[in-house]
Design an enzyme around this catalytic site. Structure first.
Site, mmCIF file in Angstrom:
data_model
loop_
_atom_site.group_PDB
_atom_site.id
_atom_site.type_symbol
_atom_site.label_atom_id
_atom_site.label_comp_id
_atom_site.label_asym_id
_atom_site.label_seq_id
_atom_site.Cartn_x
_atom_site.Cartn_y
_atom_site.Cartn_z
ATOM 1 N N GLU A 50 0.862 -1.258 0.011
ATOM 2 C CA GLU A 50 0.008 0.000 0.049
ATOM 3 C C GLU A 50 0.811 1.318 -0.095
ATOM 4 O OE1 GLU A 50 -0.638 -2.662 1.872
ATOM 5 O OE2 GLU A 50 -2.764 -3.225 1.788
ATOM 6 N N PHE A 112 -11.842 -6.880 14.062
ATOM 7 C CA PHE A 112 -10.711 -7.217 13.147
ATOM 8 C C PHE A 112 -10.050 -6.104 12.104
ATOM 9 C CE2 PHE A 112 -9.414 -9.556 9.336
ATOM 10 C CZ PHE A 112 -7.962 -9.963 9.789
ATOM 11 N N GLN A 113 -8.884 -5.924 11.965
ATOM 12 C CA GLN A 113 -8.469 -4.701 11.155
ATOM 13 C C GLN A 113 -8.881 -3.549 11.539
ATOM 14 O OE1 GLN A 113 -8.561 -6.518 7.050
ATOM 15 N NE2 GLN A 113 -6.604 -7.346 7.466
ATOM 16 N N LYS A 162 -17.544 -0.529 5.981
ATOM 17 C CA LYS A 162 -17.909 -1.360 5.031
ATOM 18 C C LYS A 162 -19.425 -1.364 4.734
ATOM 19 C CE LYS A 162 -17.218 -6.285 3.687
ATOM 20 N NZ LYS A 162 -16.497 -7.425 3.909
ATOM 21 N N MET A 478 24.517 8.547 2.305
ATOM 22 C CA MET A 478 24.456 10.088 2.882
ATOM 23 C C MET A 478 24.738 9.981 4.503
ATOM 24 S SD MET A 478 23.986 13.153 2.163
ATOM 25 C CE MET A 478 22.949 13.812 1.030
#
Ligand SMILES: Cc1ncc(C[n+]2csc(CCOP(=O)(O)OP(=O)(O)O)c2C)c(N)n1
Length: 570
Positions: A50, A112-113, A162, A478
């Site tokens: 993602e 959940f999630q 949802k 760097m």
């Protein structure tokens, strides 16, 4: 027409003429993905992580004038997206991120999630919304696009539970929206513009300092016209490269930490500084106390009033759209009865040329070992200066910005504000989707590229002919440079042991991989990549000098006048 929430989301994207959504599916967004599947107008790019979805959408936006769109699921989908969102926020990139959320009734139940996406992203979005009613989806998405692209642009997140994507209601996309508390100023204040023009006409040692705002506002043409009309020296920051043609004589190179001597000196010793869409970042002006030592009048044009006098006190603030304000300045200058004093200007240019004659960008090339600067110079030559170039973060980023000369805006994509390693490849993907016929090169380092290397798989799926130029110095370069210069050479965890064979890795993903060891082979390998393998993704793994440092340099906390020009200055 009665539609489900999920169908409404997709219809809204169609109404906004969205061509690509970069995303990754999961439980909370299954209905949205189902609606996406049943139409052809909005195309979806399935990434492999993602973070890359958001970076790719961001790269799409940076290389166009359009809003980038990403779609992620709840919980880990949203948290993976946060780095991408913060990166876009720090560089004011217009984006809409749609995230799935657990069903409304489960919110706050440790479902959940479930994460509080609105809470987590609040400090790194321009605005965010949690949609609680299917009837609000259309207006919310309309607002999200409007907020993302107007005023100072930025990412806007819309979190949709949802159950809201399953619920139904009548769909109509609002033609207009009004937001009482949000009305960005477009037109600059006439009186202030007049004052600014007067100051510019009277300046003895003028300097024009421009930032990413010029690129974002599509005001490069106006800036070029104004600069030529005045005959003043000009500098573009890391974010503003291409805002003024780098090959023009009036251009002094980039200012700041790794900017040119002439740009920094001219910034410091100017008596009138015109700042256009720039924010006096610490990487640009160094120590503000040192910067304030020289008296100078500052004119600052910006769309965002909160950026003005934030880091440096300015004398003439002008809030407005850069295009609009610069057009008005040009109009007033053309109508003015006087011109800047020619002898003063000639004396100033003589001083500037004197600074320029130090040739601070020269480096010692070698026949034995590849110098990273040389690779970028050759990339510029081979592509005729006409590629879109993305970079990651580190030494390679600085060399790319210093040695690839950008004559046009939206050709240089990098994470200037947040400094996010891993953006290079997904930025190149977004840019290549937006410009399928343009050469797109990603200048990266062996550490940065590994942060989103999984996207080589996405590139294969979509046949993206990106050219990756890996300046492989086997170090977190760097970090190593700072450790060498400021930490007594104690190289704590900056060495990358056990690197993969990148050429083989690229070919394992189905691409062309080329390892380059000798300076004499650099140009040939680049030509092969851009001609023989024009339509392939080519991973060029350049084995570069691991000890090379980026110069010139202004150390953190030091002033622009305290530059280290080369290793000999240490
Ligand atoms: C996500 C992230 N983690 C850490 C850093 C700090 N950091 C800045 S540059 C750098 C090293 C980059 O190494 P490499 O990609 O090989 O580029 P090089 O400097 O060698 O050109 C690190 C670790 C960062 N900018 N971003």
């Amino acid at each position: 027409m009665v539609l489900t929430g999920a169908e409404i989301v997709i219809r809204c994207l169609q109404e906004e003429k969205v061509e690509y959504v970069f995303g990754y599916p999961g439980g909370a967004v299954l209905y949205i993905y189902d609606a996406l599947f049943q139409q052809e107008q909005v195309r979806h790019v399935l990434v492999r992580h993602e973070q890359a979805a958001v970076h790719a959408a961001d790269g799409f936006a940076r290389s166009t004038e359009k809003v980038g769109v990403a779609l992620v699921t709840s919980g880990p989908g949203a948290t993976n997206a946060v780095t991408g969102i913060a990166t876009a926020f720090c560089d004011s990139i217009p984006m809409v991120i749609i995230s799935g959320q657990v069903p409304t009734a489960a919110i706050g139940q440790d479902a959940f999630q479930e994460v509080d996406t609105v809470g987590i992203t609040r400090p790194c979005v321009k605005h965010n919304f949690l949609v609680k009613d299917v009837r609000d989806i259309a207006a919310t998405i309309k607002k999200a696009f409007y907020l993302a692209k107007t005023g100072r642009p930025g990412p806007v997140l819309v979190d949709i539970p949802k159950d809201i994507t399953i619920a139904k209601c009548d769909f109509e996309y609002p033609k207009e929206i009004s937001m009482r508390s949000y009305s960005p100023v477009v037109k600059g204040h006439q009186g202030q513009i007049k004052k600014a023009v007067q100051l510019l006409l009277e300046a003895k040692r003028p300097m024009i300092y421009t930032g990413g705002g010029v690129v974002l506002a599509n005001a490069a043409e106006q800036l070029t016209k104004l600069t030529r009309l005045l005959g003043f020296p000009v500098t573009n920051t890391l974010m503003g490269l291409g805002g003024y043609p780098a090959s023009d004589r009036q251009y002094l190179g980039m200012p700041g930490m790794h900017g040119t001597y002439e740009a920094n000196m001219a910034m410091h010793y100017s008596d009138v500084l015109l700042a256009v869409g720039a924010r006096f970042d610490d990487r640009v002006i160094g120590n503000p106390a040192n910067f304030a030592e020289e008296p100078r009048k500052i004119i600052h044009i910006d769309i965002d009033p909160s950026s003005i006098s934030k880091r440096v006190k300015v004398d003439v603030p002008i809030v407005g759209d850069l295009k609009d304000v610069l057009d008005e300045m040009i109009r007033q200058l053309e109508a003015a009865p006087t011109r800047p004093d020619a002898s003063n200007l000639a004396a100033w240019w003589k001083q500037v040329e004197d600074w320029r004659s130090r040739k601070c960008m020269e480096y010692k090339n070698s026949d034995e070992i590849i110098k990273p600067q040389f690779v970028v110079q050759k990339l510029w030559e081979v592509t005729g200066g006409d590629a879109i170039v993305t970079s990651d973060v580190g030494q390679h980023q600085m060399w790319a910005s210093q040695y690839y000369r950008f004559d046009k805006p939206r050709r240089w994509l990098n994470s200037g504000g947040l400094g996010t390693m891993g953006v290079g490849l997904p930025y190149a993907m977004g840019a290549q989707f937006a410009h399928p016929d343009m050469p797109v090169a990603c200048v990266t380092g062996e550490a940065s590229i590994q942060m989103c290397i999984q996207e080589l798989s996405t590139c294969k799926q979509f046949r993206l002919p990106i050219k990756i130029c890996n300046l492989n110095n086997r170090y977190l370069g760097m970090v190593r440079q700072w450790q060498q210069l400021f930490h007594g050479g104690r190289y704590s965890e900056s060495y990358m042991d056990s690197l993969p064979d990148f050429a083989k890795l690229a070919s394992a993903y189905g691409h062309v991989g080329i390892r380059v060891d000798k300076p004499a082979d650099v140009e040939g390998a680049l030509r092969e990549a851009f001609t023989t393998h024009k339509n392939d993704l080519v991973f060029l793994d350049f084995q570069v000098d691991p000890t090379e440092n980026v110069y010139p340099m202004v150390q953190g906390g030091k002033g622009l006048t305290e530059m280290i020009l080369s290793a000999e200055d240490l």
